[in-house]
Design an enzyme around this catalytic site. Structure first.
Site, PDB file in Angstrom:
ATOM      1  CG  LEU A  34      -5.445   0.590  -3.759  1.00  0.00           C
ATOM      2  CD1 LEU A  34      -5.656   0.139  -5.200  1.00  0.00           C
ATOM      3  CD2 LEU A  34      -4.342   1.641  -3.686  1.00  0.00           C
TER       4      LEU A  34
ATOM      5  CG  MET B 190       1.242  -7.289   0.346  1.00  0.00           C
ATOM      6  SD  MET B 190       0.026  -8.456  -0.299  1.00  0.00           S
ATOM      7  CE  MET B 190      -0.472  -9.229   1.236  1.00  0.00           C
TER       8      MET B 190
ATOM      9  N   GLY C  64       7.800  -9.500  -6.063  1.00  0.00           N
ATOM     10  CA  GLY C  64       7.665  -8.989  -7.433  1.00  0.00           C
ATOM     11  C   GLY C  64       7.816 -10.009  -8.543  1.00  0.00           C
TER      12      GLY C  64
ATOM     13  CG  HIS D 279      -7.326 -12.511  -5.353  1.00  0.00           C
ATOM     14  ND1 HIS D 279      -6.862 -11.997  -4.156  1.00  0.00           N
ATOM     15  CD2 HIS D 279      -8.113 -13.569  -5.038  1.00  0.00           C
ATOM     16  CE1 HIS D 279      -7.361 -12.720  -3.172  1.00  0.00           C
ATOM     17  NE2 HIS D 279      -8.120 -13.672  -3.667  1.00  0.00           N
TER      18      HIS D 279
ATOM     19  CG  ASN E 286       2.230 -11.976 -10.486  1.00  0.00           C
ATOM     20  OD1 ASN E 286       1.813 -12.577 -11.478  1.00  0.00           O
ATOM     21  ND2 ASN E 286       2.064 -12.432  -9.248  1.00  0.00           N
TER      22      ASN E 286
HETATM   23  C1  GRF Z   1       0.699 -13.176  -5.889  1.00  0.00           C
HETATM   24  O1  GRF Z   1       0.259 -14.447  -5.505  1.00  0.00           O
HETATM   25  C2  GRF Z   1      -0.468 -12.314  -6.280  1.00  0.00           C
HETATM   26  O2  GRF Z   1      -1.513 -13.022  -6.872  1.00  0.00           O
HETATM   27  C3  GRF Z   1      -0.934 -11.758  -4.964  1.00  0.00           C
HETATM   28  O3  GRF Z   1       0.249 -11.534  -4.226  1.00  0.00           O
HETATM   29  C4  GRF Z   1       1.274 -12.394  -4.708  1.00  0.00           C
HETATM   30  C5  GRF Z   1       2.403 -11.517  -5.124  1.00  0.00           C
HETATM   31  O4  GRF Z   1       3.531 -12.236  -5.538  1.00  0.00           O
HETATM   32  N1  GRF Z   1      -1.736 -10.573  -5.162  1.00  0.00           N
HETATM   33  P1  GRF Z   1       4.691 -11.490  -6.307  1.00  0.00           P
HETATM   34  O5  GRF Z   1       5.151 -10.331  -5.444  1.00  0.00           O
HETATM   35  O6  GRF Z   1       4.152 -11.034  -7.618  1.00  0.00           O
HETATM   36  O7  GRF Z   1       5.760 -12.520  -6.467  1.00  0.00           O
END
Ligand code: GRF
Length: 204
Positions: free
Chosen positions: A96, A93, A15, A112, A17
């Site tokens: 959908l 992950m 998490g 992404h 992001n």
């Molecule tokens: C990130 O690299 C995002 O781009 C990809 O999965 C990763 C998630 O990282 N979809 P986090 O859980 O946000 O640290």
């Protein structure tokens, strides 16, 4: 008081992001607020981040459902209960269902770790190095039923340096992810992101 766009975030893991979004939305003038975080994994660290920020969380385990769509419908119900207006995938992950992608069409975005349309799917950093690319990056895009497909809202690129490993490259890209995801949410919340014939136009 400004009326803030209600955002729901779907996660599966650490998490970071989500944290970038939490930090951005903490600013009083940010035009969006996170009202719900859903994880398909009970041990996702992102849930702790949300709880620390006082954000409502839900765990919906995909293993409790027979079909992908049933799982997605359970998430949909929760999101609608909280009057979510924009769904952000942040390290979620699970693929959908086409149903969910259509139900939330143009109200569902993803980040992404590649310069789409290059390197869809997993292990993008390995793939970029193996391809001999000189640059790599991250993309925020609207979600469509096909994997890592959909109109691109923002991208950030980084150089690939000699001696880079997937880990060093991932760290460089992640820094950019944390910048462009909140930026894209802000643009969307300000009503400045238009999709016309599957291309994004940003209104100034
Ligand atoms: C990130 O690299 C995002 O781009 C990809 O999965 C990763 C998630 O990282 N979809 P986090 O859980 O946000 O640290």
């Amino acid at each position: 008081m400004i009326t803030k766009l209600k955002v729901g975030v779907l996660i599966s893991g650490r998490g970071s992001n989500l944290q970038a979004l939490i930090d951005a939305t903490a600013a009083p003038d940010f035009p969006a607020e996170i009202v719900l975080v859903i994880s398909n994994k009970a041990d996702a660290y992102g849930l702790t981040r949300a709880q620390n920020a006082g954000i409502k969380t839900a765990v919906i385990n995909h293993k409790d459902f027979t079909t992908r769509e049933d799982f997605d419908r359970a998430m949909d119900q929760k999101l609608k209960q909280e009057n979510v207006q924009l769904v952000c995938l942040a390290g979620f992950m699970r693929l959908l269902s086409p149903w969910f992608a259509e139900e939330w069409r143009d109200r569902l975005i993803n980040i992404h770790p590649s310069l789409l349309p290059k390197h869809k799917g997993l292990n993008t950093h390995e793939a970029a190095i193996a391809a001999g690319d000189t640059e790599h990056g991250a993309t925020v895009h609207f979600v469509r039923p096909a994997l890592d497909d959909g109109p691109i809202i923002l991208q950030a690129s980084v150089p690939i340096m000699p001696g880079d490993t997937p880990d060093t490259l991932a760290a460089r890209v992640l820094e950019q992810e944390h910048i462009i995801y909140p930026r894209a949410v802000r643009l969307y919340a300000e009503g400045r992101v238009n999709v016309i014939e599957e291309k994004v136009f940003i209104v100034n």
